[in-house]
Design a protein around this motif. Structure first.
Motif, mmCIF file in Angstrom:
data_model
loop_
_atom_site.group_PDB
_atom_site.id
_atom_site.type_symbol
_atom_site.label_atom_id
_atom_site.label_comp_id
_atom_site.label_asym_id
_atom_site.label_seq_id
_atom_site.Cartn_x
_atom_site.Cartn_y
_atom_site.Cartn_z
ATOM 1 N N VAL A 203 -24.100 -13.250 77.729
ATOM 2 C CA VAL A 203 -24.695 -14.285 78.565
ATOM 3 C C VAL A 203 -23.545 -15.110 79.133
ATOM 4 C CG1 VAL A 203 -26.413 -16.125 78.684
ATOM 5 C CG2 VAL A 203 -26.653 -14.316 76.964
ATOM 6 N N GLN A 204 -23.419 -15.112 80.452
ATOM 7 C CA GLN A 204 -22.284 -15.725 81.115
ATOM 8 C C GLN A 204 -22.538 -17.203 81.407
ATOM 9 O OE1 GLN A 204 -19.536 -13.862 81.529
ATOM 10 N NE2 GLN A 204 -20.560 -11.985 80.833
ATOM 11 N N ALA A 205 -21.474 -17.937 81.717
ATOM 12 C CA ALA A 205 -21.596 -19.339 82.101
ATOM 13 C C ALA A 205 -22.546 -19.468 83.285
ATOM 14 C CB ALA A 205 -20.222 -19.903 82.459
ATOM 15 N N GLY A 206 -23.482 -20.400 83.195
ATOM 16 C CA GLY A 206 -24.483 -20.599 84.228
ATOM 17 C C GLY A 206 -25.781 -19.879 83.958
ATOM 18 N N GLU A 207 -25.806 -18.974 82.974
ATOM 19 C CA GLU A 207 -27.021 -18.212 82.672
ATOM 20 C C GLU A 207 -27.860 -18.898 81.597
ATOM 21 O OE1 GLU A 207 -27.156 -13.635 83.167
ATOM 22 O OE2 GLU A 207 -25.294 -14.054 82.107
ATOM 23 N N PHE A 208 -29.158 -18.597 81.647
ATOM 24 C CA PHE A 208 -30.114 -19.024 80.626
ATOM 25 C C PHE A 208 -30.609 -17.794 79.875
ATOM 26 C CE2 PHE A 208 -30.233 -22.419 83.685
ATOM 27 C CZ PHE A 208 -30.529 -23.569 82.970
ATOM 28 N N GLN A 209 -30.851 -17.985 78.585
ATOM 29 C CA GLN A 209 -31.386 -16.926 77.726
ATOM 30 C C GLN A 209 -32.559 -17.517 76.950
ATOM 31 O OE1 GLN A 209 -29.931 -16.697 73.636
ATOM 32 N NE2 GLN A 209 -28.897 -14.813 74.239
ATOM 33 N N ILE A 210 -33.692 -16.801 76.884
ATOM 34 C CA ILE A 210 -34.803 -17.281 76.071
ATOM 35 C C ILE A 210 -35.319 -16.156 75.183
ATOM 36 C CG2 ILE A 210 -36.567 -16.825 77.844
ATOM 37 C CD1 ILE A 210 -37.959 -19.430 76.695
ATOM 38 N N MET A 211 -35.625 -16.532 73.954
ATOM 39 C CA MET A 211 -36.242 -15.621 73.001
ATOM 40 C C MET A 211 -37.511 -16.258 72.454
ATOM 41 S SD MET A 211 -33.053 -14.227 70.711
ATOM 42 C CE MET A 211 -32.414 -15.891 70.475
ATOM 43 N N SER A 212 -38.570 -15.484 72.371
ATOM 44 C CA SER A 212 -39.759 -15.878 71.615
ATOM 45 C C SER A 212 -39.624 -15.235 70.242
ATOM 46 C CB SER A 212 -41.033 -15.389 72.306
ATOM 47 O OG SER A 212 -41.204 -16.029 73.551
ATOM 48 N N GLN B 196 -33.172 -13.038 79.956
ATOM 49 C CA GLN B 196 -32.083 -13.881 80.409
ATOM 50 C C GLN B 196 -32.026 -13.824 81.927
ATOM 51 O OE1 GLN B 196 -28.827 -11.395 78.476
ATOM 52 N NE2 GLN B 196 -27.707 -12.051 80.304
ATOM 53 N N GLY B 197 -31.454 -14.873 82.518
ATOM 54 C CA GLY B 197 -31.381 -14.910 83.968
ATOM 55 C C GLY B 197 -30.374 -15.933 84.447
ATOM 56 N N GLN B 198 -29.873 -15.705 85.649
ATOM 57 C CA GLN B 198 -28.948 -16.644 86.291
ATOM 58 C C GLN B 198 -29.614 -17.171 87.552
ATOM 59 O OE1 GLN B 198 -24.958 -15.245 86.821
ATOM 60 N NE2 GLN B 198 -24.194 -17.342 86.965
ATOM 61 N N ALA C 50 -38.115 -17.541 87.660
ATOM 62 C CA ALA C 50 -38.311 -18.366 86.465
ATOM 63 C C ALA C 50 -38.637 -17.496 85.247
ATOM 64 C CB ALA C 50 -39.420 -19.382 86.692
ATOM 65 N N LEU C 51 -38.172 -17.931 84.094
ATOM 66 C CA LEU C 51 -38.417 -17.241 82.840
ATOM 67 C C LEU C 51 -39.698 -17.772 82.201
ATOM 68 C CD1 LEU C 51 -34.758 -17.448 81.447
ATOM 69 C CD2 LEU C 51 -35.782 -15.590 82.773
ATOM 70 N N GLN C 52 -40.328 -16.925 81.398
ATOM 71 C CA GLN C 52 -41.593 -17.308 80.775
ATOM 72 C C GLN C 52 -41.364 -18.048 79.469
ATOM 73 O OE1 GLN C 52 -44.262 -14.060 79.894
ATOM 74 N NE2 GLN C 52 -46.048 -15.380 79.835
ATOM 75 N N VAL C 53 -42.224 -19.037 79.207
ATOM 76 C CA VAL C 53 -42.219 -19.749 77.936
ATOM 77 C C VAL C 53 -43.657 -19.836 77.444
ATOM 78 C CG1 VAL C 53 -42.379 -22.038 79.048
ATOM 79 C CG2 VAL C 53 -41.437 -21.850 76.733
ATOM 80 N N TYR C 54 -43.868 -19.680 76.143
ATOM 81 C CA TYR C 54 -45.209 -19.722 75.566
ATOM 82 C C TYR C 54 -45.550 -21.152 75.132
ATOM 83 C CZ TYR C 54 -45.615 -14.665 75.722
ATOM 84 O OH TYR C 54 -45.704 -13.364 76.153
ATOM 85 N N GLN C 55 -45.676 -22.023 76.142
ATOM 86 C CA GLN C 55 -46.060 -23.414 75.918
ATOM 87 C C GLN C 55 -46.483 -24.012 77.252
ATOM 88 O OE1 GLN C 55 -47.568 -26.045 74.624
ATOM 89 N NE2 GLN C 55 -46.366 -25.575 72.775
ATOM 90 N N ASP C 56 -47.338 -25.042 77.203
ATOM 91 C CA ASP C 56 -47.777 -25.739 78.400
ATOM 92 C C ASP C 56 -46.680 -26.720 78.814
ATOM 93 O OD1 ASP C 56 -49.013 -27.061 80.447
ATOM 94 O OD2 ASP C 56 -50.625 -27.928 79.234
ATOM 95 N N MET C 57 -45.637 -26.194 79.410
ATOM 96 C CA MET C 57 -44.499 -27.009 79.837
ATOM 97 C C MET C 57 -43.751 -26.281 80.937
ATOM 98 S SD MET C 57 -41.402 -25.468 78.712
ATOM 99 C CE MET C 57 -40.302 -26.838 78.481
ATOM 100 N N GLN C 58 -42.950 -27.017 81.652
ATOM 101 C CA GLN C 58 -42.022 -26.444 82.610
ATOM 102 C C GLN C 58 -40.658 -27.079 82.404
ATOM 103 O OE1 GLN C 58 -43.717 -27.031 86.565
ATOM 104 N NE2 GLN C 58 -44.569 -24.971 86.541
#
Length: 230
Positions: A85-94, A132-134, A153-161
């Protein structure tokens, strides 16, 4: 109504290879006033030394977001993912029913600077997943996380942005519309902002409740994350 959490007021832990600042109670740092904010459970700002990192360890029923600011992360997990995962990238795990993962700084000489963010999930015991995404730099807001993602946009399992905002130093004052029935957390990543009588600097957090808008003036090149929460 808003309350400022200054960067220097955060909890801190330090080892030979890790310096971590905790916006909320974490590990050996405990503050009953800062256990969580809505479903936002952890915001840790970590500096990880070269050739060091977090060995393989477990998680369950948590949305785990990483935002790399400097350097790169070597990631591996029990789902079979092995990537960087490079600088500027986001990574999400459920984490869901359970995962193991390791995050390591593979550089010989460059420190790794990242934000580690945990979000309590709306659904428990889901099948674990990884994304993950940039996202391209742009003036204004970029949607990073959403339960029903649009575009990149990446997915999250919650009522939030989660939105990332970026503004140059010479930008005009900004008005962001909010839903007064929801709660927001503004996390400063870079630069300086003016908000009413407050100055927000890198590392500061602002808890926002019962407000219909935010009036912000960039005082330097700045970046912040805005969590839109129940």
């Amino acid at each position: 109504m808003s309350s400022l959490r200054k960067a220097h007021e955060r909890g801190k832990s330090e080892t030979a290879w890790l310096t971590s600042h905790h916006s909320f109670s974490f590990a050996n740092y405990y503050d009953p006033k800062y256990l969580h904010f809505s479903h936002l459970r952890v915001i840790n700002e970590d500096m990880i030394a070269p050739k060091s990192g977090f060995p393989l360890h477990p998680h369950q029923n948590m949305e785990i977001l990483t935002y790399v600011r400097q350097g790169r992360v070597a990631h591996q997990d029990s789902m079979g993912n092995q990537t960087q995962v490079q600088a500027g990238e986001f990574q999400i795990m459920s984490a869901g029913t359970g995962i193991y993962h390791a995050e390591f700084n593979p550089s010989d000489n460059e420190p790794l600077h990242l934000y580690q963010i945990w979000i309590l999930p709306q659904q428990k015991n889901i099948t674990p997943r990884y994304e993950q995404g940039q996202f391209a730099d742009q003036v204004g807001g970029t949607l990073i996380l959403s339960p029903q993602p649009q575009g990149q946009a990446l997915q999250v399992y919650q009522d939030m942005q989660l939105w990332r905002y970026q503004y140059p130093a010479n930008h005009a004052p900004v008005r962001l519309e909010l839903n007064a029935k929801r709660r927001y957390w503004l996390q400063m990543i870079k630069g300086e902002l003016h908000h009413t009588e407050l100055r927000l600097n890198a590392g500061d957090g602002l808890a926002i409740r019962q407000q219909s808008h935010l009036a912000l003036t960039p005082l330097s090149d700045c970046e912040f994350l805005l969590f839109d929460l129940l």
